[in-house]
Write an enzyme that holds these catalytic residues in place. Structure first.
Site, short mmCIF file in Angstrom:
data_model
loop_
_atom_site.label_atom_id
_atom_site.label_comp_id
_atom_site.label_asym_id
_atom_site.label_seq_id
_atom_site.Cartn_x
_atom_site.Cartn_y
_atom_site.Cartn_z
CG HIS A 83 10.44 -41.14 -4.65
ND1 HIS A 83 9.39 -41.68 -5.35
CD2 HIS A 83 11.31 -40.67 -5.57
CE1 HIS A 83 9.61 -41.54 -6.64
NE2 HIS A 83 10.77 -40.92 -6.80
CG ASP A 107 3.76 -35.23 -11.79
OD1 ASP A 107 4.76 -34.69 -12.29
OD2 ASP A 107 3.71 -36.45 -11.52
NE ARG A 131 9.50 -33.75 -16.97
CZ ARG A 131 9.62 -34.50 -15.88
NH1 ARG A 131 8.57 -34.71 -15.11
NH2 ARG A 131 10.77 -35.03 -15.56
CB SER A 139 7.65 -34.72 -11.52
OG SER A 139 6.98 -35.94 -11.71
CE LYS A 190 4.63 -38.46 -8.88
NZ LYS A 190 5.01 -38.76 -10.25
#
Length: 434
Positions: free
Chosen positions: A88, A167, A174, A189, A193
């Site tokens: 990620h 999320d 947010r 967050s 995931k």
């Protein structure tokens, strides 16, 4: 008869406002009550601001992550019979690393379930890039994804809406309340995931610098450490590389042109910085998956990674031989003097590409796949007066003026020997227990 709630949102807001610590049952209730609509947006907005201002303990962040994870489904790849490993990135300018990385790692027998997203603002989305390829589709069923992982070892596709739905709701809030940058909220967050996706190993590419989500390396380091701890607490082998986003990655910023550059890397060429980061992340992903002693770089030069790329693109309906979209109009910016390119700031070039049509201001906006910027020089390069520095591409020439406004002052040509302002090495450090 009305059910009696276990807690009261106002009490929890008071606790966090006054720098107290929320318990695991309180956090579990809060996320569940917000997901089902009992806690309103105005109350959760107050809570996120309290978290932004006062922070959270490691135990609170873990509870928050696991509560968001529990709000939806959790995938499992246990039946694949091969190790799973994922990456990620926190996003940046010209960050097309997922494209060459997935097939490269899959070459060595790992399964790479790369569930990706779309771009918003100046950071590009992996799915938007790949949709430049004729016929390629992002949306796969779970069965299709598992079959592709079994047969080919890799997939890049859209994440299902069933993963951590809390999320999605919290992120949208947010985004409009000025609390996006809260590290506990960013970390929970991302990790809710990623843990829900079911990978057994995860490498985080956490950016810092001009074009990064968090500009300051100390804040990026704090985020990386927090996410590594969350992964390890959840039983996922996790590490992070802190990487430099002061300068755009590679020469291409956009969608179709980033695919083109990724294919160059898979063909054994491409920009040195893209190759360096792709190989470093691949080695880290394989190491966490227990695959060591392999020559990662060789798979780029001998065609194995390219063969895997072509097979994966075909499996998702794409034609790897189809011509990529080309913009109708271009505008070339030339060097006004001879010297050395000493500065090239990532963020303005990302905004410039966005204004050309490569990105979107709202989630529902379309992107122009051929729009973007191609750089012709990088910091440290010697340039000659009149030489092309970069080319803007767009379907509508009216977009050039605002893109040029965005990049004005974002690069500078200096004299030989003048310090190059590139923010230092591409990979600053590794964070992880292994």
């Amino acid at each position: 008869m009305t059910a009696i709630e276990a807690f009261d949102a106002v009490d929890l807001i008071h606790t966090k406002r006054d720098r107290g610590e929320l318990s695991e049952p309180q956090i579990n209730w809060l996320i569940d009550a917000y997901t089902r609509g009992y806690v309103g947006d105005e109350q959760m907005a107050a809570m996120t601001m309290a978290i932004f201002l006062n922070g959270m303990t490691r135990a609170e962040i873990r509870s928050l992550t696991m509560a968001m994870l529990a709000s939806g489904e959790r995938m499992s790849f246990a039946g694949l019979g091969k190790p799973t490993t994922d990456k990620h990135s926190t996003g940046g300018v010209g960050d097309k690393i997922t494209l060459p990385l997935m097939p490269l790692v899959a070459v060595f027998g790992a399964a790479v379930p790369q569930l990706s997203g779309r771009g918003l603002g100046h950071t590009g989305g992996t799915l938007d890039k790949l949709e430049s390829i004729s016929g390629w589709r992002a949306n796969l069923t779970n069965a299709e994804m598992l079959q592709q992982l079994q047969e080919l070892g890799g997939v890049i596709c859209a994440a299902g809406s069933g993963l951590a739905p809390a999320d999605g709701k919290l992120y949208a809030l947010r985004d409009i309340t000025g609390t996006v940058e809260a590290i506990p909220l960013i970390a929970s967050s991302i990790m809710s995931k990623k843990i829900a996706e079911g990978t057994s190993a995860l490498v985080l590419d956490v950016k810092f610098g001009s074009g990064a989500f968090l500009k300051d390396i100390e804040r990026s380091r704090e985020l990386a450490r927090t996410m590594v701890e969350l992964g390890e607490d959840a039983g996922v082998a996790t590490s992070a590389l802190l990487t430099n986003m002061n300068v755009p990655l590679g020469f291409a910023i956009g969608n179709a042109n980033e695919v083109r550059e990724s294919v160059e890397v898979l063909a054994g060429g491409g920009p040195a910085d893209v190759v360096e980061l792709t190989v470093a992340l691949a080695e880290e992903m394989l190491s966490l998956a227990g695959i060591t002693g392999v020559d990662v770089g060789a798979a780029l030069t001998d065609g194995r990674a390219m063969d895997k790329w072509r097979a994966v693109i075909r499996a998702q309906g794409g034609d790897p031989d189809a011509a990529l979209p080309v913009a109708r109009e271009t505008h070339v910016v030339l060097a006004e003097r001879s010297g050395v390119l000493v500065e090239q700031q990532a963020l303005p070039f990302g905004i410039g590409a966005w204004r050309l049509g490569a990105g979107r201001a709202r989630k529902q906006d379309p992107v122009q796949h051929a729009a973007g910027i191609d750089l012709h020089a990088k910091p440290g390069d010697t340039v000659v007066q009149g030489q092309p520095l970069f080319t803007l591409s767009a379907d509508e020439p009216a977009r050039f003026a605002r893109a040029l406004e965005a990049v004005a002052g974002a690069w500078r040509i200096g004299d030989p020997g003048e310090p190059v302002l590139d923010g230092g090495p591409l990979i600053a450090e590794r964070i992880g227990s292994r």
